[in-house]
Design a protein around this motif. Structure first.
Motif, short mmCIF file in Angstrom:
data_model
loop_
_atom_site.label_atom_id
_atom_site.label_comp_id
_atom_site.label_asym_id
_atom_site.label_seq_id
_atom_site.Cartn_x
_atom_site.Cartn_y
_atom_site.Cartn_z
N GLN A 98 -53.68 40.40 -15.96
CA GLN A 98 -53.28 41.71 -15.46
C GLN A 98 -53.43 42.77 -16.53
N GLY A 99 -53.42 43.99 -16.11
CA GLY A 99 -53.53 45.10 -17.04
C GLY A 99 -52.23 45.31 -17.79
N PHE B 128 -59.39 56.97 -21.40
CA PHE B 128 -59.44 56.28 -22.69
C PHE B 128 -60.09 54.92 -22.51
N PHE C 32 -53.36 51.37 -17.24
CA PHE C 32 -54.53 50.62 -17.66
C PHE C 32 -55.17 49.89 -16.48
N GLY C 33 -56.48 49.74 -16.54
CA GLY C 33 -57.16 48.83 -15.65
C GLY C 33 -56.98 47.40 -16.14
N SER C 34 -57.44 46.46 -15.33
CA SER C 34 -57.29 45.05 -15.69
C SER C 34 -58.33 44.58 -16.69
N LEU D 257 -61.02 47.76 -21.90
CA LEU D 257 -59.99 48.34 -21.03
C LEU D 257 -60.17 49.85 -20.95
N PRO E 117 -55.09 46.01 -28.13
CA PRO E 117 -56.25 46.86 -27.86
C PRO E 117 -56.54 47.80 -29.02
N PRO F 259 -53.76 58.77 -18.32
CA PRO F 259 -52.34 59.13 -18.34
C PRO F 259 -51.82 59.26 -16.92
N PHE G 81 -52.23 49.89 -31.41
CA PHE G 81 -51.44 48.75 -30.96
C PHE G 81 -51.23 47.72 -32.06
N TYR H 135 -60.59 51.24 -24.53
CA TYR H 135 -60.11 50.40 -25.60
C TYR H 135 -60.87 49.08 -25.56
N LEU I 44 -49.65 55.48 -20.11
CA LEU I 44 -51.02 55.20 -19.71
C LEU I 44 -51.04 54.13 -18.64
N TYR J 170 -45.50 48.06 -24.19
CA TYR J 170 -46.23 47.65 -23.00
C TYR J 170 -46.11 46.14 -22.85
#
Lengths: 112, 112
Positions: A41-42, B34, B102-104, B87, B44, B91, A103, B36, B100, A35
């Motif tokens: 940003q996400g 999810f 992800f949001g910011s 976060l 994360p 999916p 991660f 994190y 995935l 990632y």
């Protein structure tokens, strides 16, 4: 190993140079993900490896980006002819089973 | 297009001041949500997975809940060590279930 290991932790390069980022996943984890996290940003999905299956490369932003995973373990993300917009934290994760990603600490790339 | 939106972007609380973080998503046929936690300079760290509306999960001062459109992360009597970016991720509907989105994130600061 005990966790996901990434190297280098920090990389500063000049525009146009190639860089390689390394990820050593948790032993026994069959899935590996890359990632990218840009400032403010996400996380952005790049690529996913699962066992011996063909990787899911649908998140790679351009053909300058490539990744390989050797022996079902270590992975290398290569960025050719780096651009300033490539500056970000590149995060590797691994998993066994559905979606619980572990991660690494990330590799911070700065392109001058 | 799958979307994950987190609010607020930043939240400052006094120690002991309970609050909630929001994660709203626009994806049909949710295959899990999810949460994190991310500390500065680290990757994360997994907190919770929720799969169905009405489900709740708890861990220490954190409780995650899920409805058909959003999830909340409730923080009860937070401590300074709860300061981090939180976060949420879902999916993707297309492609691999392990991609995935992800949001910011919500950057939480708990003041002593």
């Amino acid at each position: 190993g005990a966790g996901v290991s990434q190297s280098p932790s920090n990389k500063v390069t000049e525009k146009g140079k190639d860089v390689e980022l390394r990820c050593d996943p948790i032993s026994g984890h069959t899935a590996l993900y890359w990632y990218r996290q840009s400032l403010g940003q996400g996380l952005e999905f790049l690529i996913y490896f699962q066992g011996n299956s063909a990787p899911d490369k649908s998140g790679l932003p351009s053909d300058r980006f490539s990744a390989e995973r050797t022996g079902g373990s270590v992975s290398t993300l290569t960025i050719q002819r780096t651009q300033q917009e490539d500056s970000a934290v590149y995060l590797c994760a691994s998993s066994w089973g559905a979606n619980v990603l572990t991660f690494g600490a990330g590799s911070r790339l700065t392109v001058l | 297009e799958d979307q994950v939106t987190q609010s607020p972007e930043a939240l400052r609380l006094q120690e002991g001041e309970s609050s909630s973080l929001n994660c709203s998503y626009t994806v049909s046929g949710l295959r899990g949500l999810f949460w994190y936690r991310q500390d500065p300079g680290k990757g994360p760290e997994f907190l919770f997975t929720l799969y169905s509306a009405g489900e709740e999960k708890e861990k220490e001062r954190l409780k995650a809940t899920l409805t058909k459109k959003e999830s909340f992360l409730h923080i009860t009597a937070p401590k300074p060590e709860d300061s981090a970016t939180y976060l949420c991720a879902v999916p993707r509907q297309s492609g691999s279930a392990r991609q995935l989105t992800f949001g910011s994130g919500t950057q939480l600061t708990v003041l002593p």
